[in-house]
Design a protein around this motif. Structure first.
Motif, mmCIF file in Angstrom:
data_model
loop_
_atom_site.group_PDB
_atom_site.id
_atom_site.type_symbol
_atom_site.label_atom_id
_atom_site.label_comp_id
_atom_site.label_asym_id
_atom_site.label_seq_id
_atom_site.Cartn_x
_atom_site.Cartn_y
_atom_site.Cartn_z
ATOM 1 N N GLN A 3 -6.742 6.658 17.286
ATOM 2 C CA GLN A 3 -7.221 6.164 15.989
ATOM 3 C C GLN A 3 -6.264 5.332 15.363
ATOM 4 O O GLN A 3 -4.958 5.451 15.406
ATOM 5 N N LEU A 4 -6.703 4.073 14.570
ATOM 6 C CA LEU A 4 -6.245 3.197 14.081
ATOM 7 C C LEU A 4 -6.655 3.319 12.442
ATOM 8 O O LEU A 4 -7.812 3.152 12.484
ATOM 9 N N VAL A 5 -5.775 3.505 11.542
ATOM 10 C CA VAL A 5 -6.545 3.571 10.377
ATOM 11 C C VAL A 5 -5.598 2.654 9.356
ATOM 12 O O VAL A 5 -4.357 2.665 9.201
ATOM 13 N N GLU A 6 -6.633 1.886 8.714
ATOM 14 C CA GLU A 6 -5.932 0.704 7.816
ATOM 15 C C GLU A 6 -5.949 1.298 6.223
ATOM 16 O O GLU A 6 -6.679 2.004 6.141
ATOM 17 N N SER A 7 -4.890 0.598 5.569
ATOM 18 C CA SER A 7 -4.863 0.854 4.208
ATOM 19 C C SER A 7 -4.245 -0.073 3.561
ATOM 20 O O SER A 7 -3.633 -0.925 4.164
ATOM 21 N N GLY A 8 -4.343 -0.350 2.151
ATOM 22 C CA GLY A 8 -3.792 -1.180 1.332
ATOM 23 C C GLY A 8 -4.749 -2.275 0.798
ATOM 24 O O GLY A 8 -4.280 -3.201 0.132
ATOM 25 N N GLY A 9 -5.931 -2.299 1.394
ATOM 26 C CA GLY A 9 -6.733 -3.201 0.748
ATOM 27 C C GLY A 9 -7.207 -3.159 -0.629
ATOM 28 O O GLY A 9 -6.910 -2.150 -1.413
ATOM 29 N N GLY A 10 -7.978 -4.278 -1.321
ATOM 30 C CA GLY A 10 -8.038 -3.931 -2.826
ATOM 31 C C GLY A 10 -8.526 -5.324 -3.301
ATOM 32 O O GLY A 10 -8.730 -6.357 -2.424
ATOM 33 N N LEU A 11 -8.843 -5.228 -4.671
ATOM 34 C CA LEU A 11 -9.348 -6.424 -5.283
ATOM 35 C C LEU A 11 -8.133 -6.892 -6.233
ATOM 36 O O LEU A 11 -7.569 -6.176 -6.827
ATOM 37 N N VAL A 12 -7.728 -8.263 -5.796
ATOM 38 C CA VAL A 12 -6.790 -8.847 -6.603
ATOM 39 C C VAL A 12 -7.124 -10.269 -7.092
ATOM 40 O O VAL A 12 -8.269 -10.598 -6.592
ATOM 41 N N GLN A 13 -6.281 -11.001 -7.710
ATOM 42 C CA GLN A 13 -6.668 -12.486 -8.116
ATOM 43 C C GLN A 13 -5.803 -13.301 -7.302
ATOM 44 O O GLN A 13 -4.970 -13.136 -6.614
ATOM 45 N N ALA A 14 -6.409 -14.581 -7.203
ATOM 46 C CA ALA A 14 -5.790 -15.621 -6.774
ATOM 47 C C ALA A 14 -4.209 -15.719 -6.820
ATOM 48 O O ALA A 14 -4.038 -15.719 -8.137
ATOM 49 N N GLY A 15 -3.542 -15.681 -5.763
ATOM 50 C CA GLY A 15 -1.917 -15.993 -6.067
ATOM 51 C C GLY A 15 -1.195 -14.660 -5.961
ATOM 52 O O GLY A 15 -0.178 -14.667 -5.897
ATOM 53 N N ASP A 16 -2.019 -13.527 -6.170
ATOM 54 C CA ASP A 16 -1.452 -12.358 -5.954
ATOM 55 C C ASP A 16 -1.163 -11.866 -4.260
ATOM 56 O O ASP A 16 -1.412 -12.784 -3.359
ATOM 57 N N TYR A 111 -8.374 -1.014 20.980
ATOM 58 C CA TYR A 111 -8.528 -0.219 20.099
ATOM 59 C C TYR A 111 -8.732 -0.968 18.520
ATOM 60 O O TYR A 111 -7.761 -1.905 18.298
ATOM 61 N N TRP A 112 -9.534 -0.540 17.810
ATOM 62 C CA TRP A 112 -9.643 -1.069 16.471
ATOM 63 C C TRP A 112 -9.670 0.100 15.448
ATOM 64 O O TRP A 112 -10.183 1.004 15.678
ATOM 65 N N GLY A 113 -9.344 -0.312 14.078
ATOM 66 C CA GLY A 113 -9.506 0.431 12.916
ATOM 67 C C GLY A 113 -10.896 0.262 12.548
ATOM 68 O O GLY A 113 -11.486 -0.612 12.961
ATOM 69 N N GLN A 114 -11.023 0.771 11.387
ATOM 70 C CA GLN A 114 -12.417 0.824 10.634
ATOM 71 C C GLN A 114 -12.504 -0.275 9.781
ATOM 72 O O GLN A 114 -13.503 -0.734 9.116
ATOM 73 N N GLY A 115 -11.371 -0.888 9.614
ATOM 74 C CA GLY A 115 -11.393 -1.989 8.460
ATOM 75 C C GLY A 115 -10.975 -1.681 7.084
ATOM 76 O O GLY A 115 -11.315 -0.622 6.509
ATOM 77 N N THR A 116 -10.357 -2.483 6.332
ATOM 78 C CA THR A 116 -10.162 -2.502 4.994
ATOM 79 C C THR A 116 -10.493 -3.708 4.261
ATOM 80 O O THR A 116 -10.289 -4.841 4.663
ATOM 81 N N GLN A 117 -10.998 -3.563 3.059
ATOM 82 C CA GLN A 117 -11.674 -4.919 2.150
ATOM 83 C C GLN A 117 -10.498 -5.371 1.416
ATOM 84 O O GLN A 117 -10.048 -4.462 0.730
ATOM 85 N N VAL A 118 -10.720 -6.488 1.477
ATOM 86 C CA VAL A 118 -9.691 -7.439 0.726
ATOM 87 C C VAL A 118 -10.634 -8.392 -0.124
ATOM 88 O O VAL A 118 -11.315 -9.143 0.461
ATOM 89 N N THR A 119 -10.614 -8.355 -1.477
ATOM 90 C CA THR A 119 -11.158 -9.125 -1.985
ATOM 91 C C THR A 119 -10.487 -9.957 -3.103
ATOM 92 O O THR A 119 -9.704 -9.381 -3.860
ATOM 93 N N VAL A 120 -10.380 -11.348 -3.022
ATOM 94 C CA VAL A 120 -9.603 -12.055 -4.076
ATOM 95 C C VAL A 120 -10.456 -12.830 -4.894
ATOM 96 O O VAL A 120 -11.413 -13.692 -4.450
ATOM 97 N N SER A 121 -10.256 -12.539 -6.162
ATOM 98 C CA SER A 121 -11.318 -13.402 -7.044
ATOM 99 C C SER A 121 -10.286 -14.652 -7.599
ATOM 100 O O SER A 121 -9.068 -14.673 -7.649
ATOM 101 N N SER A 122 -11.165 -15.566 -8.128
ATOM 102 C CA SER A 122 -10.436 -17.097 -8.498
ATOM 103 C C SER A 122 -10.306 -16.997 -9.930
ATOM 104 O O SER A 122 -10.677 -16.163 -10.745
#
Length: 122
Positions: A3-16, A111-122
């Motif tokens: 298993q590969l488990v990603e973590s740390g994704g999230g919603l941030v602002q541009a430049g973060d 092998y691949w993880g399930q993915g983690t979403q990264v969203t960057v707002s402007s």
């Protein structure tokens, strides 16, 4: 079971900044390359960064070079991606990959993880 488990994704602002981590279990990847890829809706999976088994060599997509840093800890069986100066175009699902030869081609990794979403707002 590997298993590969990603973590740390999230919603941030541009430049973060964000730091993604991928924890592997079920086998050791200390002799394998590891990498990060990303895929946005309606787009093909694209290479982000790769690192050799020893960590001595790394490769980056042109779009992230100078902003992202890949690293690994073989003792902990982990790989990380430090993402600085994030841009809206970095918005995507980020996938950890392992178990293949050092390559920018996603099909070279076993092998691949399930993915983690990264969203960057402007």
């Amino acid at each position: 079971q590997v298993q590969l488990v990603e973590s740390g994704g999230g919603l941030v602002q541009a430049g973060d900044s964000l730091r993604l981590s991928c924890a592997a279990s079920g086998r050791t990847f200390s002799r394998d390359a590891m990498a990060w890829f990303r895929q946005a809706p309606g787009k093909e999976r694209e290479f982000v960064a790769a690192i050799t088994s020893s960590g001595d060599n790394t490769a980056y997509a042109t779009s992230v070079k100078g902003r992202f840093t890949i690293s690994r800890n073989n003792a902990e069986n982990t790989v990380s991606l430090q993402m600085n100066s994030l841009k809206p175009e970095d918005t995507s699902i980020y996938y950890c990959a392992a178990g293949g030869r050092y390559s920018v081609i996603w099909a070279r990794y076993d092998y691949w993880g399930q993915g983690t979403q990264v969203t960057v707002s402007s």
